[in-house]
Write a protein that holds these residues in place. Structure first.
Motif, PDB file in Angstrom:
ATOM      1  N   PHE A  94      -6.017   3.879  -5.852  1.00 17.66           N
ATOM      2  CA  PHE A  94      -4.899   3.128  -5.805  1.00 17.66           C
ATOM      3  C   PHE A  94      -3.761   3.593  -6.734  1.00 17.66           C
ATOM      4  CE2 PHE A  94      -7.536  -0.005  -3.507  1.00 17.66           C
ATOM      5  CZ  PHE A  94      -6.668  -0.113  -2.491  1.00 17.66           C
ATOM      6  N   ILE A  95      -3.868   3.989  -7.715  1.00 17.19           N
ATOM      7  CA  ILE A  95      -3.011   4.274  -8.785  1.00 17.19           C
ATOM      8  C   ILE A  95      -1.573   5.042  -8.049  1.00 17.19           C
ATOM      9  CG2 ILE A  95      -2.332   5.689 -10.865  1.00 17.19           C
ATOM     10  CD1 ILE A  95      -5.247   4.851 -11.899  1.00 17.19           C
ATOM     11  N   PRO A  96      -1.762   6.110  -7.332  1.00 18.36           N
ATOM     12  CA  PRO A  96      -0.413   6.783  -6.699  1.00 18.36           C
ATOM     13  C   PRO A  96       0.347   5.951  -5.891  1.00 18.36           C
ATOM     14  CG  PRO A  96      -2.283   8.271  -6.474  1.00 18.36           C
ATOM     15  CD  PRO A  96      -3.135   6.939  -7.277  1.00 18.36           C
ATOM     16  N   LEU A  97      -0.393   5.078  -5.311  1.00 19.09           N
ATOM     17  CA  LEU A  97       0.122   4.098  -4.177  1.00 19.09           C
ATOM     18  C   LEU A  97       0.864   3.028  -5.115  1.00 19.09           C
ATOM     19  CD1 LEU A  97      -1.232   2.732  -0.893  1.00 19.09           C
ATOM     20  CD2 LEU A  97      -0.440   1.048  -2.850  1.00 19.09           C
ATOM     21  N   LEU A  98       0.232   2.390  -6.309  1.00 16.91           N
ATOM     22  CA  LEU A  98       1.012   1.511  -6.837  1.00 16.91           C
ATOM     23  C   LEU A  98       2.236   2.044  -7.528  1.00 16.91           C
ATOM     24  CD1 LEU A  98      -2.289  -0.087  -8.544  1.00 16.91           C
ATOM     25  CD2 LEU A  98      -0.783  -1.233  -6.569  1.00 16.91           C
ATOM     26  N   LYS A  99       2.235   3.382  -8.024  1.00 15.63           N
ATOM     27  CA  LYS A  99       3.394   4.044  -8.680  1.00 15.63           C
ATOM     28  C   LYS A  99       4.306   4.194  -7.823  1.00 15.63           C
ATOM     29  CE  LYS A  99       0.927   6.630 -12.289  1.00 15.63           C
ATOM     30  NZ  LYS A  99       0.422   7.866 -12.882  1.00 15.63           N
ATOM     31  N   GLU A 100       4.183   4.750  -6.380  1.00 18.28           N
ATOM     32  CA  GLU A 100       5.224   4.722  -5.260  1.00 18.28           C
ATOM     33  C   GLU A 100       5.823   3.304  -5.139  1.00 18.28           C
ATOM     34  OE1 GLU A 100       7.476   6.462  -2.699  1.00 18.28           O
ATOM     35  OE2 GLU A 100       6.344   7.504  -4.136  1.00 18.28           O
ATOM     36  N   TRP A 101       4.933   2.366  -5.030  1.00 19.31           N
ATOM     37  CA  TRP A 101       5.247   0.910  -4.552  1.00 19.31           C
ATOM     38  C   TRP A 101       6.110   0.516  -5.992  1.00 19.31           C
ATOM     39  CZ3 TRP A 101       1.555  -3.613  -4.029  1.00 19.31           C
ATOM     40  CH2 TRP A 101       2.030  -4.726  -3.465  1.00 19.31           C
ATOM     41  N   LYS A 102       5.933   0.735  -7.298  1.00 21.63           N
ATOM     42  CA  LYS A 102       6.638   0.448  -8.366  1.00 21.63           C
ATOM     43  C   LYS A 102       8.098   0.756  -8.363  1.00 21.63           C
ATOM     44  CE  LYS A 102       6.462   0.616 -13.248  1.00 21.63           C
ATOM     45  NZ  LYS A 102       6.371   1.359 -14.150  1.00 21.63           N
ATOM     46  N   ARG A 103       8.269   1.999  -7.564  1.00 18.68           N
ATOM     47  CA  ARG A 103       9.602   2.717  -7.842  1.00 18.68           C
ATOM     48  C   ARG A 103      10.669   1.657  -6.889  1.00 18.68           C
ATOM     49  NH1 ARG A 103      11.653   6.887  -5.725  1.00 18.68           N
ATOM     50  NH2 ARG A 103      10.272   6.855  -3.861  1.00 18.68           N
ATOM     51  N   ILE A 104      10.078   1.022  -5.950  1.00 17.69           N
ATOM     52  CA  ILE A 104      11.055   0.249  -4.984  1.00 17.69           C
ATOM     53  C   ILE A 104      11.084  -1.232  -5.383  1.00 17.69           C
ATOM     54  CG2 ILE A 104      10.697   2.127  -3.377  1.00 17.69           C
ATOM     55  CD1 ILE A 104       9.145  -0.277  -1.899  1.00 17.69           C
ATOM     56  N   GLU A 105      10.336  -1.787  -6.111  1.00 16.52           N
ATOM     57  CA  GLU A 105      10.238  -3.361  -6.413  1.00 16.52           C
ATOM     58  C   GLU A 105      11.149  -3.699  -7.328  1.00 16.52           C
ATOM     59  OE1 GLU A 105       9.142  -5.796  -5.060  1.00 16.52           O
ATOM     60  OE2 GLU A 105       7.606  -5.009  -3.599  1.00 16.52           O
ATOM     61  N   LYS A 128      -6.355  -4.750  -8.029  1.00 15.94           N
ATOM     62  CA  LYS A 128      -7.135  -4.828  -9.458  1.00 15.94           C
ATOM     63  C   LYS A 128      -8.496  -5.071  -9.348  1.00 15.94           C
ATOM     64  CE  LYS A 128      -5.311  -6.639 -13.103  1.00 15.94           C
ATOM     65  NZ  LYS A 128      -4.308  -7.676 -13.966  1.00 15.94           N
ATOM     66  N   ASN A 129      -8.876  -5.731  -8.501  1.00 12.71           N
ATOM     67  CA  ASN A 129     -10.339  -6.351  -8.342  1.00 12.71           C
ATOM     68  C   ASN A 129     -11.229  -5.165  -7.815  1.00 12.71           C
ATOM     69  OD1 ASN A 129      -9.763  -8.744  -9.814  1.00 12.71           O
ATOM     70  ND2 ASN A 129      -9.705  -9.936  -7.977  1.00 12.71           N
ATOM     71  N   THR A 130     -10.580  -4.363  -7.094  1.00 16.50           N
ATOM     72  CA  THR A 130     -11.427  -3.308  -6.338  1.00 16.50           C
ATOM     73  C   THR A 130     -11.773  -2.211  -7.474  1.00 16.50           C
ATOM     74  OG1 THR A 130      -9.530  -1.815  -6.118  1.00 16.50           O
ATOM     75  CG2 THR A 130      -9.945  -3.459  -4.292  1.00 16.50           C
ATOM     76  N   LYS A 131     -11.152  -2.429  -8.577  1.00 19.28           N
ATOM     77  CA  LYS A 131     -11.511  -1.211  -9.700  1.00 19.28           C
ATOM     78  C   LYS A 131     -11.529   0.164  -9.208  1.00 19.28           C
ATOM     79  CE  LYS A 131     -13.755  -4.382 -12.675  1.00 19.28           C
ATOM     80  NZ  LYS A 131     -14.842  -5.271 -12.485  1.00 19.28           N
ATOM     81  N   ASN A 132     -10.625   0.550  -8.088  1.00 17.64           N
ATOM     82  CA  ASN A 132     -10.604   1.714  -7.448  1.00 17.64           C
ATOM     83  C   ASN A 132      -9.397   2.352  -8.008  1.00 17.64           C
ATOM     84  OD1 ASN A 132     -10.185   3.855  -5.701  1.00 17.64           O
ATOM     85  ND2 ASN A 132     -10.672   2.663  -3.902  1.00 17.64           N
ATOM     86  N   ALA A 133      -9.691   3.478  -8.565  1.00 19.27           N
ATOM     87  CA  ALA A 133      -8.315   4.260  -9.175  1.00 19.27           C
ATOM     88  C   ALA A 133      -7.799   5.129  -8.214  1.00 19.27           C
ATOM     89  CB  ALA A 133      -8.900   5.195 -10.302  1.00 19.27           C
ATOM     90  N   ILE A 138      -1.746  -0.690 -12.521  1.00 19.72           N
ATOM     91  CA  ILE A 138      -1.898   0.807 -12.982  1.00 19.72           C
ATOM     92  C   ILE A 138      -2.961   0.790 -14.329  1.00 19.72           C
ATOM     93  CG2 ILE A 138      -0.864   2.877 -13.457  1.00 19.72           C
ATOM     94  CD1 ILE A 138       1.586   1.808 -11.435  1.00 19.72           C
ATOM     95  N   ASN A 139      -2.270   0.290 -15.334  1.00 19.37           N
ATOM     96  CA  ASN A 139      -3.044   0.380 -16.791  1.00 19.37           C
ATOM     97  C   ASN A 139      -4.343  -0.025 -16.491  1.00 19.37           C
ATOM     98  OD1 ASN A 139      -0.393   1.156 -17.452  1.00 19.37           O
ATOM     99  ND2 ASN A 139      -0.162  -0.949 -18.454  1.00 19.37           N
ATOM    100  N   TYR A 140      -4.718  -1.243 -15.751  1.00 18.45           N
ATOM    101  CA  TYR A 140      -6.013  -1.701 -15.800  1.00 18.45           C
ATOM    102  C   TYR A 140      -7.020  -0.600 -14.962  1.00 18.45           C
ATOM    103  CZ  TYR A 140     -10.051  -4.728 -14.330  1.00 18.45           C
ATOM    104  OH  TYR A 140     -11.191  -5.192 -14.163  1.00 18.45           O
ATOM    105  N   LEU A 141      -6.352  -0.330 -13.776  1.00 23.52           N
ATOM    106  CA  LEU A 141      -7.247   0.949 -12.996  1.00 23.52           C
ATOM    107  C   LEU A 141      -7.394   2.026 -13.787  1.00 23.52           C
ATOM    108  CD1 LEU A 141      -5.842   0.076  -9.315  1.00 23.52           C
ATOM    109  CD2 LEU A 141      -7.855  -0.689 -10.354  1.00 23.52           C
ATOM    110  N   MET A 142      -6.434   2.496 -14.562  1.00 25.73           N
ATOM    111  CA  MET A 142      -6.670   3.869 -15.489  1.00 25.73           C
ATOM    112  C   MET A 142      -7.799   3.683 -16.514  1.00 25.73           C
ATOM    113  SD  MET A 142      -2.619   4.876 -15.669  1.00 25.73           S
ATOM    114  CE  MET A 142      -2.953   6.509 -16.881  1.00 25.73           C
TER     115      MET A 142
END
Length: 193
Positions: free
Chosen positions: A162-173, A155-160, A185-189
């Motif tokens: 990362f959003i697709p990676l976070l979405k992929e990660w979210k699917r399995i957690e 989140k602190n990177t503020k690099n959007a 994801i919301n924050y980066l968006m």
């Protein structure tokens, strides 16, 4: 009747070492992370030495980022540094059966959690280029405190990107981590560049 086997005894000897640098402390803790609860001082010394020992290679301990850090020192000199870490409260020894194994103290884990989260952040940043997010499967079932710290760092990177990676990660957690991933994801968006 068989004799019960005695616990393997050990004696700490820091050899007059008064202090270690922050870098050395982080490196030793990072190497220790590879064998917490399963290995002891001598195996840790082998990792830090860069040993080609059969067990080191068999368990992939030579892939540890700290492998060979103290290649110029003897194993005895390395063990004195490990013993200093134990005496200084970064690591402790507990018995697993009859064998003494290394465990993080709270102080040691706090440092290692930060180090490892930074290492994982760097790894995830690298894989943004390839868009092969399969590495996220390796993050499941890791220490939750460290994972939550990693998500905060993302989140602190503020690099959007990362959003697709976070979405992929979210699917399995699991749910709790999914919730934090969605917040990221919301924050980066919102703020991402």
């Amino acid at each position: 009747m068989g004799r019960t086997k005695q616990k393997v005894r050990y004696k700490l000897n820091s050899g007059g070492i008064k202090s270690l640098s922050d870098e050395e402390i982080k490196v030793i803790l990072r190497a220790a992370d590879e064998l917490i609860g399963t290995g002891g001082r001598s195996m840790l010394a082998k990792i830090l030495k860069g040993s080609k020992d059969k067990k080191v290679l068999k368990y992939g301990l030579n892939k540890c980022p700290s492998y060979g850090y103290y290649c110029e020192l003897t194993r005895e000199e390395i063990t004195k540094r490990i013993d200093w870490m134990i005496k200084s409260g970064y690591l402790k020894i507990e018995y697993s059966g009859r064998l003494p194994v290394l465990i993080f103290t709270e102080k040691g884990w706090e440092i290692e959690r930060e180090t490892y989260a930074n290492e994982l952040l760097n790894k995830l940043t690298e894989i943004l280029e390839d868009q092969d997010y399969s590495f996220v499967y390796e993050l499941k079932d890791r220490n939750r405190g460290m994972i939550l710290l990693l998500i905060e760092k993302i989140k602190n990177t503020k690099n959007a990107r990362f959003i697709p990676l976070l979405k992929e990660w979210k699917r399995i957690e699991y749910k709790k981590v999914q919730t934090e991933l969605q917040k990221a994801i919301n924050y980066l968006m919102e703020v991402g560049f």
